[in-house]
Design an enzyme around this catalytic site. Structure first.
Site, mmCIF file in Angstrom:
data_model
loop_
_atom_site.group_PDB
_atom_site.id
_atom_site.type_symbol
_atom_site.label_atom_id
_atom_site.label_comp_id
_atom_site.label_asym_id
_atom_site.label_seq_id
_atom_site.Cartn_x
_atom_site.Cartn_y
_atom_site.Cartn_z
ATOM 1 N N LYS A 15 71.714 9.355 -2.406
ATOM 2 C CA LYS A 15 71.633 9.560 -0.959
ATOM 3 C C LYS A 15 71.026 10.907 -0.595
ATOM 4 O O LYS A 15 70.240 11.007 0.346
ATOM 5 C CB LYS A 15 73.022 9.425 -0.319
ATOM 6 C CG LYS A 15 73.987 10.552 -0.623
ATOM 7 C CD LYS A 15 75.286 10.385 0.131
ATOM 8 C CE LYS A 15 76.236 11.535 -0.169
ATOM 9 N NZ LYS A 15 75.706 12.832 0.257
ATOM 10 N N THR A 16 71.383 11.961 -1.343
ATOM 11 C CA THR A 16 70.835 13.286 -1.031
ATOM 12 C C THR A 16 69.327 13.307 -1.245
ATOM 13 O O THR A 16 68.575 13.877 -0.439
ATOM 14 C CB THR A 16 71.507 14.366 -1.909
ATOM 15 O OG1 THR A 16 72.923 14.312 -1.708
ATOM 16 C CG2 THR A 16 71.002 15.752 -1.533
ATOM 17 N N ARG A 65 83.416 8.354 -10.449
ATOM 18 C CA ARG A 65 82.951 9.622 -11.045
ATOM 19 C C ARG A 65 82.496 9.378 -12.490
ATOM 20 O O ARG A 65 81.793 10.204 -13.068
ATOM 21 C CB ARG A 65 84.075 10.671 -11.068
ATOM 22 C CG ARG A 65 84.659 11.125 -9.720
ATOM 23 C CD ARG A 65 83.617 11.463 -8.695
ATOM 24 N NE ARG A 65 83.318 10.296 -7.869
ATOM 25 C CZ ARG A 65 82.263 10.187 -7.088
ATOM 26 N NH1 ARG A 65 81.360 11.150 -7.052
ATOM 27 N NH2 ARG A 65 82.059 9.099 -6.360
ATOM 28 N N ASP A 122 74.392 14.196 7.064
ATOM 29 C CA ASP A 122 74.872 13.783 5.743
ATOM 30 C C ASP A 122 76.384 13.584 5.807
ATOM 31 O O ASP A 122 77.074 14.199 6.631
ATOM 32 C CB ASP A 122 74.517 14.868 4.717
ATOM 33 C CG ASP A 122 74.685 14.383 3.288
ATOM 34 O OD1 ASP A 122 74.806 13.162 3.070
ATOM 35 O OD2 ASP A 122 74.688 15.234 2.377
ATOM 36 N N GLU A 123 76.910 12.724 4.959
ATOM 37 C CA GLU A 123 78.364 12.468 4.862
ATOM 38 C C GLU A 123 78.951 12.128 6.240
ATOM 39 O O GLU A 123 79.981 12.665 6.653
ATOM 40 C CB GLU A 123 79.089 13.694 4.273
ATOM 41 C CG GLU A 123 78.577 14.151 2.916
ATOM 42 C CD GLU A 123 78.966 13.239 1.760
ATOM 43 O OE1 GLU A 123 79.524 12.157 2.024
ATOM 44 O OE2 GLU A 123 78.705 13.610 0.607
ATOM 45 N N GLN A 173 83.974 6.032 0.638
ATOM 46 C CA GLN A 173 84.355 7.323 0.061
ATOM 47 C C GLN A 173 84.945 8.279 1.101
ATOM 48 O O GLN A 173 84.946 9.491 0.906
ATOM 49 C CB GLN A 173 83.146 7.975 -0.613
ATOM 50 C CG GLN A 173 82.602 7.180 -1.788
ATOM 51 C CD GLN A 173 81.500 7.917 -2.516
ATOM 52 O OE1 GLN A 173 81.743 8.883 -3.242
ATOM 53 N NE2 GLN A 173 80.270 7.474 -2.324
#
Length: 672
Positions: free
Chosen positions: A33-34, A579, A221-222, A252
């Site tokens: 995504k980044t 993770r 973002d987020e 998340q």
């Protein structure tokens, strides 16, 4: 253009090339995504949008810094102070806006920003002036209430009107005086940075229109982590072109306890009609078995978006589920696998729900001589509450221990100041004032009583419990911050449980000294220990997600509240599972020392989400039983999603798995 699209999959390219109108990028864990967001900004600039016309909001300064560096490299531009001036956190952007609009909100351009310590100091000063005892109203509880009121747009008068109990009215009085003193000091606190901007845009349509014209494109973002006031600021800033692009993953969202509202991302299409939704579902981090297991857990939530993660990495090893006898057995199981692996220790991470769980792993890693590092936390025996109680225990064993004496003689506060301490150390007890003399004698009496108890052979756990009760240490650590107080209490409970395994206080203190003097980071090669909350955004080749038990994950606090809280716990488990890159180990303990005693726990419902029945049929795929390297049974074949390696047996009630079942029934199962 070719460089901007280079290395992107089809969905990422679509997100990068869709430059107008509202766009929601639902980005699954590990889906890049980044990278997508960075390349989209690069494409905007390549298509003629000036960097100063782009508002890019992140949630950490580190994320903003890294994105700016990537962007500068991608565009081959200088990363100087003038590049992307409006990229940063919500708070940093609001500071810039307020510096420009200061006079319109009643501030000077040189206004002061109060950090958390400054705000708490001012609240304590106000309480003193109002003669409010910090025993009836805790300063941190007061601070939290004021912060909550500000973020909900509630002023002191409104808080007072809603107040029912005396302490609520006192907090409203503190709020009013605090605001008055803050404004006279030409200062704002962190909450004000957002509140002032929201009020300004809400009340001054001319100023709002100016900033709307300035920001032709808004990227966030987020987005799942935005709170109410951040959401409001964004809504007020979006212009008629609605060029807003939000990136996030509701799966998340794990920060509701600090105000995050994941429904903001779920309501994006409603807030911005005609929005284009692009799903990033290709995962570049984990094996398919790990993704499938994580998806089985998260899809049990009712409030969520629909996604299906896939990877080209391959199926990978099955997810392993292990049942341990207790927390020590669980920790030794993890240590044993790491020790036998032959891999770099940096490849391993142990993730847990609460900081108190680290103690068992710290001890096991010392026994196995495995270097470890705690991320976002303090080693168990270095935590203040643990050091305080251990200092008391040292004084019980050795009354001449000056270091321990000076640490705790006024902890909790009992009116023995530095001058009085010096007189005591000099042997001038008669020189103490009445209050200090009385407090010191009571302190000495408590220690003497506990010395006699120790001499009579009392168990160290009983001595600690009586000490905590006599000095009201649990009351002392409850300073108004509910979550921190709960964590400290859990740490004390773990300490009591650990001490109960020793015959004498001397033996316990000897081992405690070894633990506190251990070299936490013996070289750079070390296993990572961290909470699930701290692990968000990170990745490790091999992950141990431990403590998967009812009452721990999901946490007992969530089970006392609502189904929404349990869903957040499920999202937290999902974050932990994703993770892992190559191997994922899930474990639960049959019993654990908690809440002042040893409890017998049911395996977490999140394990059942995987189709795992800890006490049912073992040969789930018909491949039969095989022996494994750890001397336990391996249930399932090479094609199964997960394998089971239990070291406990037992039975559970038939309603196990029902969302309403009691995790701590009166008739606990008896285990072989």
């Amino acid at each position: 253009m070719s460089k901007i699209l280079e290395g992107l999959n089809a969905a990422q390219q679509e997100a990068v090339q869709t430059l107008s109108g509202p766009v929601l990028i639902l980005a699954g864990a590990g889906s890049g995504k980044t990278k997508t967001l960075t390349h989209r900004i690069a494409n905007l600039i390549a298509n003629g949008v000036a960097p100063y016309e782009i508002l890019a909001l992140t949630f950490t300064n580190k994320a903003a810094r890294e994105m700016r560096e990537r962007l500068a490299g991608l565009l081959e531009m200088d990363n100087n102070f003038s590049f992307m001036p409006w990229m940063g956190t919500f708070h940093s952007i609001c500071v810039k806006i307020l510096r420009i609009e200061a006079e319109n909100v009643g501030l000077s351009k040189n206004f002061v920003i109060y950090d958390t310590d400054d705000r708490l100091a001012l609240i304590k000063r106000v309480m003193k002036e109002l003669h409010i005892n910090d025993k009836s109203v805790k300063p941190r509880a007061c601070e939290a209430a004021i912060s909550k009121a500000k973020n909900e747009g509630e002023d002191p008068d409104e808080m007072l009107a809603k107040a029912f109990y005396p302490n609520q009215k006192q907090i409203a009085e503190v709020y009013e005086r605090y605001e008055d003193m803050r404004m006279k000091a030409d200062a704002v606190d962190f909450d004000d940075l957002l509140v002032y901007v929201a009020k300004l845009f809400r009340r001054r349509t001319d100023i709002r229109a100016k900033w709307r014209r300035k920001f032709q494109h808004i990227l966030i973002d987020e987005y799942q982590d935005t709170n109410h006031i951040q959401y409001e600021i964004v809504k007020l800033l979006v212009n008629d072109q609605m060029n807003i692009c939000c990136v996030g993953d509701d799966w998340q969202s794990i920060y509701s306890w600090r105000g995050a509202d994941f429904t903001n991302i779920l309501n994006f299409e409603q807030d911005f009609p005609g929005a284009k939704v692009i799903k990033l579902e290709q995962n570049y981090r984990s094996t398919q078995n790990i993704l499938d297991a994580a998806q089985k857990v998260i899809t049990k939530n009712t409030q969520r978006s629909d996604k299906e993660l896939f990877t080209e990495i391959g199926k990978g090893a099955p997810v392993e589920i292990h049942g341990a006898r207790d927390e020590q057995d669980e920790a030794r199981y993890v240590a044993g696998i790491i020790k036998k692996s032959g891999r770099s220790l940096n490849d391993f991470a142990v993730l847990y729900r609460t900081n108190a769980q680290s103690q068992a792993f710290e001890k096991a890693f010392m026994e196995y001589r495995i270097p470890y590092k705690l991320v976002g936390g303090v080693r168990f025996y270095d935590r203040k509450e643990i050091r305080d109680i251990v200092a008391y225990l040292h004084l019980i064993v050795n009354p001449r221990d000056i270091i321990s004496f000076t640490r705790v003689v006024n902890v909790p506060a009992r009116g023995i100041g530095e001058k009085s301490v010096q007189k005591i150390l000099e042997g001038d007890i008669n020189g103490l004032t009445g209050k200090a003399a009385k407090a010191y004698l009571k302190f000495a009496d408590i220690l003497e009583e506990l010395r006699k108890k120790n001499a009579d052979g009392a168990n160290p756990a009983d001595i600690i419990e009586e000490l905590l009760r006599k000095i009201d240490y649990r009351g002392y650590i409850n300073d108004g911050d509910k979550l921190k107080a709960e964590e400290r209490n859990e740490n004390l409970t773990v300490l009591v449980g650990e001490a109960g395994a020793y015959a004498t206080l001397d033996e316990f203190l000897a081992d405690a000294a070894l633990m506190s003097s251990a070299d936490e980071e013996a070289g750079k090669n070390a296993v990572t220990l961290m909470t699930l909350h701290a692990a968000k955004g990170l990745e490790f080749p091999i992950v141990f997600l431990v403590g998967l038990e009812e009452g721990l994950l999901p946490h007992v606090r969530s089970m006392d509240e609502s189904a929404e809280d349990v869903e957040e716990e499920r999202r937290l488990a999902y974050v932990g599972m994703t993770r892992a890159m190559q191997e994922l180990f899930l474990s639960y303990a049959q019993s654990r020392f908690a809440y002042g005693g040893r409890s017998y726990n049911f395996p977490s419902r999140f394990l059942q989400d995987l189709g795992f029945d800890p006490y049912g049929s073992h040969d789930l795929d018909g491949d039969g039983f095989t022996n494994d390297d750890y001397g336990e049974e391996d249930f399932g074949g090479s094609d199964s999603l997960w394998t089971r390696k239990p070291s406990c047996r037992g039975s559970v009630p038939k309603n196990y798995g029902d969302e309403k079942y009691d995790p701590f029934p009166p008739d606990l199962p008896i285990y072989e």
